[in-house]
Design a protein around this motif. Structure first.
Motif, PDB file in Angstrom:
ATOM      1  N   THR A 142      27.682 -51.257 -26.518  1.00  0.00           N
ATOM      2  CA  THR A 142      26.839 -49.981 -26.335  1.00  0.00           C
ATOM      3  C   THR A 142      25.640 -49.622 -27.487  1.00  0.00           C
ATOM      4  O   THR A 142      26.111 -49.604 -28.517  1.00  0.00           O
ATOM      5  N   LEU A 143      24.544 -49.610 -26.996  1.00  0.00           N
ATOM      6  CA  LEU A 143      23.452 -49.256 -27.836  1.00  0.00           C
ATOM      7  C   LEU A 143      23.283 -47.946 -28.215  1.00  0.00           C
ATOM      8  O   LEU A 143      23.110 -47.275 -27.090  1.00  0.00           O
ATOM      9  N   ILE A 144      23.044 -47.112 -29.363  1.00  0.00           N
ATOM     10  CA  ILE A 144      22.870 -45.690 -29.586  1.00  0.00           C
ATOM     11  C   ILE A 144      21.828 -45.731 -30.711  1.00  0.00           C
ATOM     12  O   ILE A 144      21.722 -46.234 -31.382  1.00  0.00           O
ATOM     13  N   ARG A 145      20.800 -45.104 -29.974  1.00  0.00           N
ATOM     14  CA  ARG A 145      19.514 -44.545 -30.825  1.00  0.00           C
ATOM     15  C   ARG A 145      19.127 -43.216 -30.648  1.00  0.00           C
ATOM     16  O   ARG A 145      19.379 -42.429 -29.607  1.00  0.00           O
ATOM     17  N   GLU A 146      18.772 -42.420 -31.662  1.00  0.00           N
ATOM     18  CA  GLU A 146      18.292 -41.106 -31.578  1.00  0.00           C
ATOM     19  C   GLU A 146      16.926 -41.185 -32.324  1.00  0.00           C
ATOM     20  O   GLU A 146      16.540 -41.581 -33.262  1.00  0.00           O
ATOM     21  N   ALA A 147      16.106 -40.219 -31.304  1.00  0.00           N
ATOM     22  CA  ALA A 147      14.577 -39.942 -32.043  1.00  0.00           C
ATOM     23  C   ALA A 147      14.378 -38.635 -32.323  1.00  0.00           C
ATOM     24  O   ALA A 147      15.075 -37.538 -31.587  1.00  0.00           O
ATOM     25  N   ASN A 148      13.669 -38.305 -33.320  1.00  0.00           N
ATOM     26  CA  ASN A 148      13.206 -36.970 -33.878  1.00  0.00           C
ATOM     27  C   ASN A 148      11.698 -37.067 -34.102  1.00  0.00           C
ATOM     28  O   ASN A 148      11.342 -37.736 -34.721  1.00  0.00           O
ATOM     29  N   ILE A 149      11.219 -36.315 -33.002  1.00  0.00           N
ATOM     30  CA  ILE A 149       9.843 -36.504 -33.084  1.00  0.00           C
ATOM     31  C   ILE A 149       9.039 -34.960 -33.559  1.00  0.00           C
ATOM     32  O   ILE A 149       9.426 -33.894 -33.151  1.00  0.00           O
ATOM     33  N   THR A 150       8.050 -35.066 -34.526  1.00  0.00           N
ATOM     34  CA  THR A 150       7.414 -33.886 -35.101  1.00  0.00           C
ATOM     35  C   THR A 150       5.852 -34.067 -35.068  1.00  0.00           C
ATOM     36  O   THR A 150       5.415 -35.256 -34.580  1.00  0.00           O
TER      37      THR A 150
END
Length: 167
Positions: free
Chosen positions: A118-126
């Motif tokens: 399982t691939l897990i990625r998190e994005a934080n957009i500012t």
């Protein structure tokens, strides 16, 4: 007796943009209403706080600059009579606020997976206001990208079905 008017000149300034991007050319322009008939001088000033001012240009109704600020900056124009005893007129104060680019920070987990992991990625957009729509994509060559169906939030949890996939 020669009577002269004191400080009656109305000066207004504007800019080609109020929200410049880094590296953008900005043109400031001044206009006078009821211009003085007496000799005058003029000056452009800038400030970081709209309290302390520094002269940046003189004797021109236009001023060009290349924007390289990441904080707001204030500008004004002074129209000064050269006749002794006559006042100066100050323009309105113009505030230029830099346009901030959108920044995406991706928090990654393991960069090498085995098929079936399982691939897990998190994005934080500012740097964006209003509604954000995120869409995760995958590619085998880094040029042609494919949408990962249902992966439209800040967190991606996905099991790739092929090897050699780039995200």
């Amino acid at each position: 007796v020669l009577v002269r008017k004191k400080g009656n000149t109305i000066v207004r300034i504007g800019a080609s943009t109020l929200n410049p991007c880094s590296g953008a050319s900005v043109i400031l322009a001044a206009n006078t209403l009821q211009p003085e008939t007496e000799p005058f001088s003029s000056a452009w000033q800038e400030s970081n706080d709209s309290i302390s001012w520094k002269t940046i240009g003189s004797n021109s109704f236009n001023y060009s600059l290349t924007w390289n600020q990441n904080t707001p900056k204030y500008f004004r124009f002074i129209y000064q009579s050269r006749v002794s005893g006559c006042d100066s007129s100050f323009s309105n104060v113009l505030k230029l606020v830099p346009k901030v680019g959108i920044i995406a920070t991706i928090r990654t987990g393991n960069n090498v997976l085995c098929k079936g992991d399982t691939l897990i990625r998190e994005a934080n957009i500012t740097g964006i206001t209003g509604t954000q729509v995120l869409q995760w994509q995958w590619s085998k060559d880094g040029n042609r990208w494919n949408v990962i169906n249902g992966a439209s939030g800040e967190r991606l949890r996905w099991v790739p079905d092929s090897t050699g996939t780039i995200f």
